[in-house]
Design an enzyme around this catalytic site. Structure first.
Site, short mmCIF file in Angstrom:
data_model
loop_
_atom_site.label_atom_id
_atom_site.label_comp_id
_atom_site.label_asym_id
_atom_site.label_seq_id
_atom_site.Cartn_x
_atom_site.Cartn_y
_atom_site.Cartn_z
N SER A 9 34.09 36.70 45.57
CA SER A 9 35.15 37.71 45.40
C SER A 9 34.54 39.02 44.92
O SER A 9 33.94 39.09 43.84
CB SER A 9 36.19 37.23 44.39
N HIS A 34 35.43 37.65 50.10
CA HIS A 34 36.82 37.60 49.66
C HIS A 34 37.19 38.93 49.02
O HIS A 34 36.54 39.39 48.07
CB HIS A 34 36.97 36.45 48.64
N ASP A 36 40.11 41.06 47.19
CA ASP A 36 41.36 40.93 46.44
C ASP A 36 42.09 42.26 46.38
O ASP A 36 41.61 43.21 45.75
CB ASP A 36 41.06 40.46 45.01
N MET A 38 45.22 44.30 45.06
CA MET A 38 46.23 44.23 43.98
C MET A 38 46.94 45.57 43.84
O MET A 38 46.29 46.62 43.90
CB MET A 38 45.54 43.89 42.66
N HIS A 67 42.80 38.88 50.62
CA HIS A 67 43.83 38.22 49.82
C HIS A 67 44.78 39.29 49.28
O HIS A 67 44.43 40.03 48.37
CB HIS A 67 43.14 37.44 48.69
N MET A 69 47.65 40.64 47.20
CA MET A 69 48.53 40.42 46.04
C MET A 69 49.36 41.69 45.90
O MET A 69 49.23 42.44 44.92
CB MET A 69 47.66 40.16 44.79
N MET A 138 45.88 28.97 44.28
CA MET A 138 45.45 29.76 43.12
C MET A 138 45.28 28.80 41.94
O MET A 138 46.22 28.12 41.53
CB MET A 138 46.49 30.82 42.74
N ASP A 176 40.92 29.44 44.54
CA ASP A 176 40.58 30.76 44.02
C ASP A 176 40.99 30.86 42.56
O ASP A 176 42.17 30.72 42.23
CB ASP A 176 41.33 31.81 44.86
C1 DX5 Z 1 42.39 36.61 41.02
C2 DX5 Z 1 41.66 36.78 42.33
C3 DX5 Z 1 40.39 36.05 42.40
C4 DX5 Z 1 39.37 36.46 41.38
C5 DX5 Z 1 38.52 35.27 41.09
O1 DX5 Z 1 43.63 37.18 41.13
O2 DX5 Z 1 42.47 36.34 43.41
O3 DX5 Z 1 39.83 36.11 43.71
O4 DX5 Z 1 38.56 37.53 41.79
O5 DX5 Z 1 37.65 35.57 40.06
P1 DX5 Z 1 36.88 34.43 39.24
O6 DX5 Z 1 36.09 33.63 40.22
O7 DX5 Z 1 36.04 35.23 38.30
O8 DX5 Z 1 37.93 33.60 38.56
ZN ZN Z 2 41.59 36.16 45.47
#
Ligand code: DX5
Ligand code: ZN
Length: 218
Positions: A9, A34, A36, A38, A67, A69, A138, A176
């Protein structure tokens, strides 16, 4: 069961050196990147958008696993597809019409994923499996890297593995959040075949060693 794939990620990478970081994890054996996304609304944090995904695209041949969010997600699906996403995943809570969102992603020529928050039941997937290429469990509440793995999600992973097997479909099962050398074996044993890891890869001194270790040492 197919081989275990590792999707680092980017959230845990050095944001001042993103191109370099992506090239480094690819050279270290990462399978997917990956990304993320947000919005500070669906989750209490803001990361980056399609412009950054597009800028990174030319630095890597890895599949880009986006991903989302964000809510709503539908107005942004085309932008992420055009930016270079190969797979786009969203949460059922991000909009009222999950089936339509998955249809839209497929119509854009991309693979479609559904993400289940820790409290989201697996039943919401029962009638959309024909439009689903990936299910993401998750194992933390989304929004931040570096959180602790929720072991309560392991039976859910196992139940989803059974659901996928019974369906006879080719659907990846991803985990994840809090995936580390300690928790990865439990995820794999429960039936996951794609592991997302932020801190456990980008926080490690040797990316290749971390990726190999997460995969189970092979
Ligand atoms: C959290 C993200 C993850 C995050 C994981 O909302 O979707 O992808 O980056 O990070 P680690 O592996 O550090 O928990
Ligand atoms: Zn993620």
């Amino acid at each position: 069961m197919s081989a275990i794939r590792i999707a680092p990620s980017l959230l845990a990478a050095d944001f001042a050196r993103l191109g370099e970081e992506v090239r480094a994890i690819e050279a270290a054996g990462a399978d997917w990147l990956h990304l993320d996304i947000m919005d500070g609304h669906f989750v209490p944090n803001i990361s980056f958008g399609p412009g950054l995904v597009k800028a990174l695209r030319k630095h890597s041949a890895m599949p880009f696993d986006v991903h989302l969010m964000i809510a709503p997600a539908d107005p942004y699906l085309a932008a992420f597809a055009e930016a270079g996403a190969d797979l786009i995943s969203l949460h059922p809570e991000a909009g009222p019409h999950l089936h339509r969102s998955l249809q839209t992603i497929r119509a854009l020529g991309k693979k479609a994923g559904v993400v289940l928050n820790p409290a989201t039941p697996i039943e919401c997937l029962a009638h959309v499996l024909d439009l689903t290429d990936l299910i993401l469990v998750m194992s933390v509440n989304p929004g931040f890297g570096g959180q602790s793995f929720l072991a309560s999600q392991l039976p859910k992973i196992a139940a989803l593995r059974r659901m996928i097997t019974e369906s006879g479909r080719d659907i990846a099962l991803q985990v994840d959040g809090g995936v580390t050398l300690k928790t990865a074996p439990d995820c794999i044993a429960a039936g996951a075949d794609v592991l997302v890891a932020g801190t456990a890869v980008f926080g490690a001194p040797d990316y290749a060693q971390a990726i190999t270790g997460l995969r189970g040492g092979a």
